[in-house]
Design an enzyme around this catalytic site. Structure first.
Site, PDB file in Angstrom:
ATOM      1  N   GLY A  39      -1.151   9.587 -13.250  1.00 23.74           N
ATOM      2  CA  GLY A  39      -0.529   8.398 -12.676  1.00 23.74           C
ATOM      3  C   GLY A  39       0.552   7.869 -13.587  1.00 23.74           C
ATOM      4  CB  SER A  40       3.651   7.007 -13.705  1.00 20.76           C
ATOM      5  OG  SER A  40       4.074   6.799 -12.380  1.00 20.76           O
ATOM      6  N   GLY A  41       2.793   4.052 -14.563  1.00 16.54           N
ATOM      7  CA  GLY A  41       2.987   2.620 -14.350  1.00 16.54           C
ATOM      8  C   GLY A  41       4.325   2.222 -14.920  1.00 16.54           C
ATOM      9  CB  ALA A  42       5.992  -1.059 -15.134  1.00 17.25           C
ATOM     10  CE1 TYR A  43       6.231  -3.056 -20.604  1.00 19.82           C
ATOM     11  CE2 TYR A  43       5.117  -3.406 -18.505  1.00 19.82           C
ATOM     12  CZ  TYR A  43       5.962  -3.861 -19.508  1.00 19.82           C
ATOM     13  OH  TYR A  43       6.520  -5.097 -19.413  1.00 19.82           O
ATOM     14  N   GLY A  44       4.587   3.379 -18.654  1.00 21.43           N
ATOM     15  CA  GLY A  44       4.382   4.751 -19.131  1.00 21.43           C
ATOM     16  C   GLY A  44       3.516   5.580 -18.199  1.00 21.43           C
ATOM     17  CE  LYS A  59      -0.777   1.584 -19.187  1.00 23.22           C
ATOM     18  NZ  LYS A  59      -1.440   0.385 -18.666  1.00 23.22           N
ATOM     19  CG  ASP A 167      -0.556  -6.679 -12.989  1.00 20.28           C
ATOM     20  OD1 ASP A 167      -0.117  -7.006 -11.862  1.00 20.28           O
ATOM     21  OD2 ASP A 167      -0.264  -5.610 -13.544  1.00 20.28           O
TER      22      ASP A 167
HETATM   23  N1  ATP Z   1      -8.957   5.143 -17.134  1.00 23.89           N
HETATM   24  C1  ATP Z   1      -8.387   5.750 -16.089  1.00 23.89           C
HETATM   25  N2  ATP Z   1      -9.063   6.718 -15.434  1.00 23.89           N
HETATM   26  C2  ATP Z   1      -8.495   7.344 -14.363  1.00 23.89           C
HETATM   27  N3  ATP Z   1      -7.283   7.040 -13.870  1.00 23.89           N
HETATM   28  C3  ATP Z   1      -6.570   6.087 -14.471  1.00 23.89           C
HETATM   29  C4  ATP Z   1      -7.070   5.391 -15.621  1.00 23.89           C
HETATM   30  N4  ATP Z   1      -6.147   4.483 -15.995  1.00 23.89           N
HETATM   31  C5  ATP Z   1      -5.115   4.603 -15.140  1.00 23.89           C
HETATM   32  N5  ATP Z   1      -5.347   5.570 -14.222  1.00 23.89           N
HETATM   33  C6  ATP Z   1      -4.474   5.996 -13.112  1.00 23.89           C
HETATM   34  O1  ATP Z   1      -3.141   5.885 -13.511  1.00 23.89           O
HETATM   35  C7  ATP Z   1      -2.447   4.984 -12.655  1.00 23.89           C
HETATM   36  C8  ATP Z   1      -1.407   4.247 -13.473  1.00 23.89           C
HETATM   37  O2  ATP Z   1      -2.045   3.323 -14.314  1.00 23.89           O
HETATM   38  P1  ATP Z   1      -1.287   2.147 -15.081  1.00 23.89           P
HETATM   39  O3  ATP Z   1      -2.316   1.213 -15.537  1.00 23.89           O
HETATM   40  O4  ATP Z   1      -0.390   2.695 -16.106  1.00 23.89           O
HETATM   41  O5  ATP Z   1      -0.256   1.643 -14.068  1.00 23.89           O
HETATM   42  P2  ATP Z   1      -0.310   0.772 -12.735  1.00 23.89           P
HETATM   43  O6  ATP Z   1      -1.361  -0.279 -12.843  1.00 23.89           O
HETATM   44  O7  ATP Z   1      -0.398   1.658 -11.550  1.00 23.89           O
HETATM   45  O8  ATP Z   1       1.101   0.140 -12.774  1.00 23.89           O
HETATM   46  P3  ATP Z   1       1.691  -0.961 -13.756  1.00 23.89           P
HETATM   47  O9  ATP Z   1       1.306  -0.635 -15.141  1.00 23.89           O
HETATM   48  O10 ATP Z   1       3.135  -0.826 -13.505  1.00 23.89           O
HETATM   49  O11 ATP Z   1       1.095  -2.243 -13.277  1.00 23.89           O
HETATM   50  C9  ATP Z   1      -3.533   4.086 -12.066  1.00 23.89           C
HETATM   51  O12 ATP Z   1      -3.173   3.532 -10.847  1.00 23.89           O
HETATM   52  C10 ATP Z   1      -4.671   5.079 -11.929  1.00 23.89           C
HETATM   53  O13 ATP Z   1      -4.575   5.764 -10.706  1.00 23.89           O
END
Ligand code: ATP
Length: 595
Positions: A39-44, A59, A167
């Protein structure tokens, strides 16, 4: 309408600029293996990996890509908050690793690293957002309620530690499908904020979070507190209810000060959603922050809902290490004891059912007199005259068994009875050994003999009971099974019973809520602030929603209304319906075997 996913402005951090403490960099890169991106989010990006062969999520936050101040704050918050919390519904933090720059020159280790890796437990099962979106996949209401409760428990824990999450959104809820039952876990603490309790009043906090889930006061840059999380929680509930992105179907904008229109939202709620659940969602997204319920109230409601809609086995993962020990011990399913226990429990249910006169009448009216006679005799087996009757019937039933030796049902009955015989003879032989030894020795053992004798008698009487029931039952099945196939009422009765049970439960909830709110308003009587209004209005809102639920259910069926006053009759009808249904199934399966 606000566009863009995330917004964040300057936010004071007392220790901004200081290097991270050494203890936070506790992952040794040698032990960590990085796998596929998940997965990916705003920060990585987020990767799956292993640490000492255990599954983890990593992450990776690229330092260069982020504005330094903003990035440092985000990272510090996430690590600081994660390090100090532990809850079954929050993703467990494991450690952090700073990937060094190729040519380090700065003093600050954080800025000196090319990326920062936050390592947490890996949660299989994806995130709630994906689950909501995937409308091809069933998302049972029981599971939606269970996940809501999990999120509420996590949020209540955070609020109790003065942490505002800021959030809360469906993407930040991971679904742990390896636990039994399935569990929701909150992740991503980049925007979490520890409140300074010493400060009076609400702090003017920064605007952060994700627009769709943001409380109006956050979007408008006003003062806010933990009630902003409750609003976001409400949007998550609404998203689960609608299975749609809320902002797609309920547009909100500056013209309405970013309020979510309650009436419009109510219109969209499908009929099969329990009113208690949808009303909870709507209460959480109230425009006025002080009108939103707090998490202890939310948990109270959700617990009641989980007892009405419990998560059933289908959601359980049998592979889960935490699942209940359902695996039978070796050979236990085939043991004569297990079989006799299964038969006993069936016997028990039947004899319970026929102990009620109204069921007897019902049974009689459906030509079921036969079973009643015998089962009543079983109920009264202690009386000597009855046991004599039993003996007579027993000999009859033996005849019946003999007459039906070629019948497949009979084979089943006889083999089970044989198992009881085996069990009896095992017991007899072991007890006779004790008896032989005891002859030569002490007086105490006379008592043991007595006990053995009693046990043998008990087994014999059980055997007689079973033979009576099973023999006659077989004849009965063949005789009236066909007639039973014509009865089609039992599903209807069961359904009515379930409705009735819901009304009773809701009445109970209503009682409890009023009681708890009354006692809390009594406790607060010395501080007549806005809180007491909140309590009163909460009771009022709850009463209103209860009233509506009750009216709807009462009006839905006149029969139900009558039945509620005669709950016992209803329970009996239900039991009868279940017996009929069971007998029909047995008869059908015996027809199958014969064919
Ligand atoms: N501990 C974990 N176990 C399994 N999957 C995970 C875990 N942490 C994150 N993910 C997956 O990675 C995705 C991205 O996570 P992340 O917290 O970086 O970003 P986000 O919440 O989707 O976006 P943002 O950080 O921009 O709010 C999640 O939606 C999830 O599907």
């Amino acid at each position: 309408m606000i566009n863009g996913e995330q917004t964040m402005v300057e936010d004071e951090l007392p220790d901004q600029g200081k290097p991270m403490s050494d203890e936070s960099a506790d992952i040794d890169i040698k032990d960590l293996k990085i796998g596929d991106s998940i997965g990916s989010g705003a920060y990585g990006m987020v990767y799956r990996g292993t640490l000492f062969n255990s599954d983890v999520a990593i992450k990776k936050i690229q330092n260069e890509k982020n504005e330094k101040n903003e990035f440092i704050k985000y990272l510090k918050r996430e690590v600081a908050v994660l390090k100090n919390i532990q809850h079954p519904n929050i993703v467990q933090f494991i450690g952090v690793y700073y990937e060094p720059l190729a040519s380090p020159s700065l003093v600050n280790r954080l800025l000196n690293s090319s990326s920062t890796w936050i390592v947490t437990e890996y949660v299989s099962g994806g995130n709630l957002h994906e689950r909501i979106k995937d409308t091809k996949k069933e998302f049972p209401i029981e599971l939606r309620i269970k996940l809501s409760l999990d999120i509420a428990l996590a949020m209540a824990y955070l609020h109790s530690r003065d942490i505002i999450f800021r959030d809360l959104k469906s993407k930040n809820i991971l679904i742990d499908d390896s636990s039994s039952p399935i569990r929701g876990k909150v992740c991503d603490f980049g925007f979490a904020r520890i409140l300074n309790k010493k400060q009076q009043g609400n702090r003017h906090l920064s605007i952060c979070g994700t627009d769709d889930f943001m409380a109006p006061e956050v979007i408008l840059g006003m003062e806010y507190d933990e009630t902003a999380d409750i609003f976001s929680f409400g949007v998550v509930l609404l998203e689960m209810i609608l299975r749609r992105k809320v902002s797609k179907v309920l547009e909100r904008g500056p013209q309405s000060a970013f309020e979510i229109d309650q009436d419009a939202a109510r219109q969209l709620i499908p009929d099969d959603i329990p009113i208690l659940f949808s009303d909870l969602a709507l209460d959480c997204i109230k425009y006025q922050a002080e009108e939103r319920p707090n998490f202890s109230h939310i948990i109270h409601i959700l617990k009641q809902l989980t007892s009405l809609f419990p998560v059933v086995h289908t959601f359980d993962n049998p592979l889960s290490p935490t699942s209940s020990p359902i695996t039978p011990r070796k050979n236990s399913l085939n043991s004569p004891f297990t079989k006799s226990m299964r038969m006993n429990s069936f016997d028990f249910k039947l004899s319970n059912i026929v102990s009620s006169t109204s069921v007897q009448n019902n049974l009689k009216s459906q030509n079921l007199n036969f079973t009643l006679l015998n089962l009543n005799q079983l109920n009264n087996q202690d009386s000597p005259s009855q046991s004599q009757n039993n003996n007579n019937i027993n000999s009859n039933s033996n005849n019946n068994n003999n007459n039906n030796n070629n019948n497949s049902n009979n084979n089943f009955n006889n083999s089970d009875i044989n198992n009881i015989n085996d069990c009896n003879s095992n017991l007899s032989s072991s007890t006779s050994t004790v008896y032989n030894d005891s002859q030569q020795t002490i007086i105490d053992e006379d008592e043991l003999d007595k006990e053995d004798e009693e046990n043998r008698n008990k087994v014999n009487s059980l055997k007689e009971k079973m033979m009576t029931v099973m023999g006659e039952f077989d004849v009965y099945i063949n005789k009236v099974g066909k007639e039973l196939l014509l009865i089609s009422e039992e599903d209807h009765i069961s359904q009515k019973y379930d409705e009735c049970r819901k009304v009773i439960e809701i009445k109970k909830v209503l009682g409890e809520v009023i009681e708890s709110d009354m006692s809390s308003s009594q406790q607060q009587s010395n501080t007549p602030r806005k809180n007491s209004n909140v309590t009163n209005s909460r009771v009022a809102v709850f009463l209103k929603s209860m009233e509506r639920s009750l009216t709807e259910i009462y009006l839905s069926s006149d029969t139900l209304k009558q039945r509620i006053t005669k709950e016992d009759d209803l329970v009996e009808s239900l039991l009868l319906a279940r017996v009929v249904s069971k007998i029909k199934k047995i008869h059908l399966s015996s027809l199958d075997i014969k064919n």
